[in-house]
Design an enzyme around this catalytic site. Structure first.
Site, PDB file in Angstrom:
ATOM      1  N   GLU A 167      26.602 -48.016  26.980  1.00 32.39           N
ATOM      2  CA  GLU A 167      27.463 -46.483  27.373  1.00 32.39           C
ATOM      3  C   GLU A 167      26.812 -45.474  27.862  1.00 32.39           C
ATOM      4  OE1 GLU A 167      28.687 -45.629  23.197  1.00 32.39           O
ATOM      5  OE2 GLU A 167      30.593 -47.261  22.968  1.00 32.39           O
ATOM      6  N   ASN A 208      27.420 -51.356  29.268  1.00 27.44           N
ATOM      7  CA  ASN A 208      28.530 -51.639  28.441  1.00 27.44           C
ATOM      8  C   ASN A 208      29.361 -50.353  28.873  1.00 27.44           C
ATOM      9  OD1 ASN A 208      30.748 -53.297  27.423  1.00 27.44           O
ATOM     10  ND2 ASN A 208      29.349 -52.453  24.990  1.00 27.44           N
ATOM     11  N   HIS A 244      39.042 -50.278  23.914  1.00 29.99           N
ATOM     12  CA  HIS A 244      39.296 -49.675  22.545  1.00 29.99           C
ATOM     13  C   HIS A 244      40.639 -48.736  22.869  1.00 29.99           C
ATOM     14  CE1 HIS A 244      35.826 -50.948  20.502  1.00 29.99           C
ATOM     15  NE2 HIS A 244      34.853 -50.359  21.454  1.00 29.99           N
ATOM     16  N   GLU A 272      34.949 -55.565  23.373  1.00 33.35           N
ATOM     17  CA  GLU A 272      35.514 -54.589  22.023  1.00 33.35           C
ATOM     18  C   GLU A 272      36.904 -53.949  21.477  1.00 33.35           C
ATOM     19  OE1 GLU A 272      32.925 -51.682  21.881  1.00 33.35           O
ATOM     20  OE2 GLU A 272      31.045 -52.467  22.700  1.00 33.35           O
ATOM     21  N   ASP A 274      40.747 -53.807  21.043  1.00 30.27           N
ATOM     22  CA  ASP A 274      41.391 -53.358  20.040  1.00 30.27           C
ATOM     23  C   ASP A 274      42.732 -52.040  20.768  1.00 30.27           C
ATOM     24  OD1 ASP A 274      40.189 -50.908  19.533  1.00 30.27           O
ATOM     25  OD2 ASP A 274      38.619 -51.400  17.989  1.00 30.27           O
TER      26      ASP A 274
HETATM   27  O1  G2I Z   1      32.499 -47.387  17.881  1.00 32.03           O
HETATM   28  C1  G2I Z   1      33.108 -48.416  18.030  1.00 32.03           C
HETATM   29  C2  G2I Z   1      31.567 -49.171  18.912  1.00 32.03           C
HETATM   30  C3  G2I Z   1      31.846 -48.752  20.523  1.00 32.03           C
HETATM   31  N1  G2I Z   1      31.183 -49.751  21.224  1.00 32.03           N
HETATM   32  C4  G2I Z   1      29.880 -50.194  20.746  1.00 32.03           C
HETATM   33  C5  G2I Z   1      29.591 -50.529  19.471  1.00 32.03           C
HETATM   34  O2  G2I Z   1      29.152 -50.701  19.046  1.00 32.03           O
HETATM   35  C6  G2I Z   1      30.671 -49.450  18.017  1.00 32.03           C
HETATM   36  O3  G2I Z   1      30.719 -50.406  16.975  1.00 32.03           O
HETATM   37  C7  G2I Z   1      30.722 -49.392  16.143  1.00 32.03           C
HETATM   38  C8  G2I Z   1      30.698 -50.650  15.007  1.00 32.03           C
HETATM   39  O4  G2I Z   1      31.968 -51.161  14.630  1.00 32.03           O
HETATM   40  C9  G2I Z   1      30.525 -48.944  13.755  1.00 32.03           C
HETATM   41  O5  G2I Z   1      29.930 -50.120  12.287  1.00 32.03           O
HETATM   42  O6  G2I Z   1      29.756 -48.495  16.297  1.00 32.03           O
HETATM   43  C10 G2I Z   1      29.769 -47.786  14.859  1.00 32.03           C
HETATM   44  C11 G2I Z   1      28.249 -46.642  14.539  1.00 32.03           C
HETATM   45  O7  G2I Z   1      28.489 -45.725  16.390  1.00 32.03           O
HETATM   46  C12 G2I Z   1      29.642 -48.431  13.846  1.00 32.03           C
HETATM   47  O8  G2I Z   1      28.951 -47.627  12.542  1.00 32.03           O
HETATM   48  C13 G2I Z   1      27.966 -47.200  12.031  1.00 32.03           C
HETATM   49  C14 G2I Z   1      28.447 -45.624  10.659  1.00 32.03           C
HETATM   50  O9  G2I Z   1      28.887 -44.962  11.874  1.00 32.03           O
HETATM   51  C15 G2I Z   1      27.507 -45.917  10.197  1.00 32.03           C
HETATM   52  O10 G2I Z   1      27.917 -44.344   9.279  1.00 32.03           O
HETATM   53  C16 G2I Z   1      27.357 -46.901   9.064  1.00 32.03           C
HETATM   54  O11 G2I Z   1      26.336 -46.797   8.391  1.00 32.03           O
HETATM   55  O12 G2I Z   1      27.966 -48.694  10.661  1.00 32.03           O
HETATM   56  C17 G2I Z   1      26.465 -48.382  10.752  1.00 32.03           C
HETATM   57  C18 G2I Z   1      26.570 -49.810   9.407  1.00 32.03           C
HETATM   58  O13 G2I Z   1      27.900 -50.135   8.868  1.00 32.03           O
END
Ligand code: G2I
Length: 490
Positions: A167, A208, A244, A272, A274
């Site tokens: 990003e 990405n 997304h 990714e 969805d």
């Molecule tokens: O946001 C969706 C995706 C967008 N592209 C990059 C990916 O890496 C991103 O993945 C998401 C995860 O699926 C989430 O799980 O990235 C988020 C953060 O930017 C992740 O969320 C984080 C929460 O914000 C935190 O509060 C939490 O501690 O997940 C952490 C672990 O559960």
């Protein structure tokens, strides 16, 4: 995430729910495997592999303790992206202290189920520990290189690819300001790629991002970056389109955009996927979601350099969407009980399984291989005259533009082989094109079909596009003629 957190707070209930859901998951797998398409080869992974592709999912460490999720992940998917476990805040929470335990668990699961792994991610402004952002700028490059080298060396030979930089762009196509640009300017990207390549020369190296799936300022910026990296000989193998999407809003230029990136000599992966909608989900939105999934899968399959599709998560309960977009959800192929949705069936069909007619309907890519001429069509058939309608769509920035052109055959007979002549406004110079060859670069130009889109059936249409520089006039091309016959605007 929200669902997992809720489940974690109520362990007794969570276990009961999981037991029920596990039964549903196994039932789903059994139903899918013995459906009308036949007992064998009907999982997403089998179908994708039969087409030389893969179908992936994202898993987090906590997902591994759900037998429902692992049952589906291990049978339906053959690629895993760790949801969070290979990000900087997990792998190097304080300077020089590396923690690969959570990521290793995902890799073990993948190995046990013959799945490959997309490493995600080495350099990203988000989920970046504070100690990195607090470093004096003079120390950021060394910290970044050490992080990349240590992590990519740890996983050497175990990951298929790395999202080396994640990003990097703002929505307007400018580079995001973060610890890395502050310290190194745009050069951090080439440096990160070179460092990753030195650590694991066999891993495919990706950039990405999201909102680069269709043509527009942000994907143009990625395109220019990749083009310039290739020219400089920087090791880059692919671009990840996160994808997304919102139901009904998948960009119609997805395939053309995939095509222009692959024309640069890099792969594209849908990383990714969805497709969210307001919840509770309406029947109409679930049907549209099936159309959208088929459209995305078809768009990738139609371009040989598009290597595969990954969904972000396994099912709606483990999706990130409800936790980030209030009022939205139902974004994956599996419902709240991990039962396959219409989007799953549409994906199976798009991958060549199932017996029902393509659910992609009229919104499937207009020049997908299914509409290409059969091999029995004589290549020597001279282009026929035609009645036609042309529509154009320009997306411009200060010095450049992309233009998408859709030509519809409004005549009574099929066109086999086409040349669309038109006039470019003064000052516009074509730099590249997709789904057609365009020449010369200025003035009176002609777009000619490629082998796979030579046919435009009566009433059918095809699309191509080009990128051009301009000197102030970003108007659309005009004066279209198809095989010598003037077209109307439409
Ligand atoms: O946001 C969706 C995706 C967008 N592209 C990059 C990916 O890496 C991103 O993945 C998401 C995860 O699926 C989430 O799980 O990235 C988020 C953060 O930017 C992740 O969320 C984080 C929460 O914000 C935190 O509060 C939490 O501690 O997940 C952490 C672990 O559960």
């Amino acid at each position: 995430m929200a669902a997992q957190l809720r489940a974690a707070r109520r362990p007794g209930r969570a276990l009961a729910v999981l037991a029920l859901a596990a039964a549903g998951g196994l039932l789903a797998a059994a139903t899918v495997g013995s459906g009308p398409a036949g007992a064998a080869g009907t999982t997403l992974r089998d179908l994708a592999e039969a087409k030389g592709s893969y179908f992936g999912t994202a898993l987090t460490q906590s997902n591994l303790s759900s037998s429902t999720i692992t049952a589906i992940a291990g049978t339906q998917f053959d690629m895993v992206t760790p949801g969070n476990e290979m990000k900087w805040d997990t792998t190097e929470p304080s300077a020089g202290n590396f923690n690969f335990g959570p990521g290793d668990q995902i890799v073990s699961f993948a190995k046990a189920h013959s799945m490959r792994v997309r490493g995600h991610t080495l350099v990203w402004h988000s989920q970046l520990p504070n100690w990195v952002s607090s470093l004096p700028t003079s120390q950021v490059q060394a910290a970044m290189e050490k992080h990349i080298t240590t992590e990519a060396t740890h996983y050497k030979g175990q990951v298929y690819s790395w999202d080396v930089v994640n990003e990097p762009f703002n929505e307007d196509g400018t580079l995001r300001t973060d610890a890395f640009t502050n310290a190194m300017g745009s050069g951090y990207i080439a440096d990160a790629l070179r460092t990753a390549h030195a650590a694991d020369p066999n891993a495919k190296l990706y950039l990405n991002d999201y909102n680069i799936e269709g043509l527009g300022a942000k994907s143009d910026a990625m395109y220019q970056l990749v083009s310039s990296l290739k020219q400089q000989g920087v090791p880059i193998d692919g671009v990840g389109f996160e994808s997304h999407f919102i139901v009904g809003q998948v960009p119609s230029s997805l395939k053309a955009n995939i095509q222009r990136f692959t024309a640069l000599g890099v792969n594209v992966a849908i990383t990714e996927l969805d497709d969210r909608m307001p919840v509770p989900a309406s029947a109409a939105n679930l049907a549209q979601q099936a159309t959208d999934y088929a459209y995305v899968v078809n768009s990738c399959l139609a371009v040989s350099g598009c290597v595969g599709v990954s969904q972000w998560g396994v099912g709606d309960p483990d999706s990130w969407i409800p936790g980030f977009f209030s009022g939205y959800g139902a974004a994956t192929m599996y419902d709240d009980n991990y039962q396959p949705k219409a989007a799953y069936n549409a994906t199976v069909t798009a991958l060549g399984g199932g017996t029902s007619p393509s659910p992609s309907g009229s919104t499937s890519p207009s020049s997908s291989p299914s509409s290409s001429p059969s091999s029995s069509a004589s290549p020597s058939v001279p282009p026929t005259g035609a009645a036609c309608k042309v529509s154009t769509q320009v997306s411009a920035w200060n010095t450049g533009l992309t233009e998408n052109v859709t030509v519809t055959n409004t005549g009574g007979s099929d066109v086999n082989g086409w040349k669309l002549a038109f006039t470019l406004p003064g000052g516009q110079t074509v730099t590249n094109a997709w789904n057609a060859t365009v020449s010369p670069a200025t003035g009176q130009v002609a777009a000619s079909n490629l082998s796979y889109n030579a046919a435009i059936p009566a009433g059918g249409s095809t699309s191509f596009g080009f990128q051009a520089n301009h000197t102030g006039n970003a108007a659309a091309a005009s004066g279209f003629t198809l095989n010598g016959v003037a077209c109307t605007a439409g």
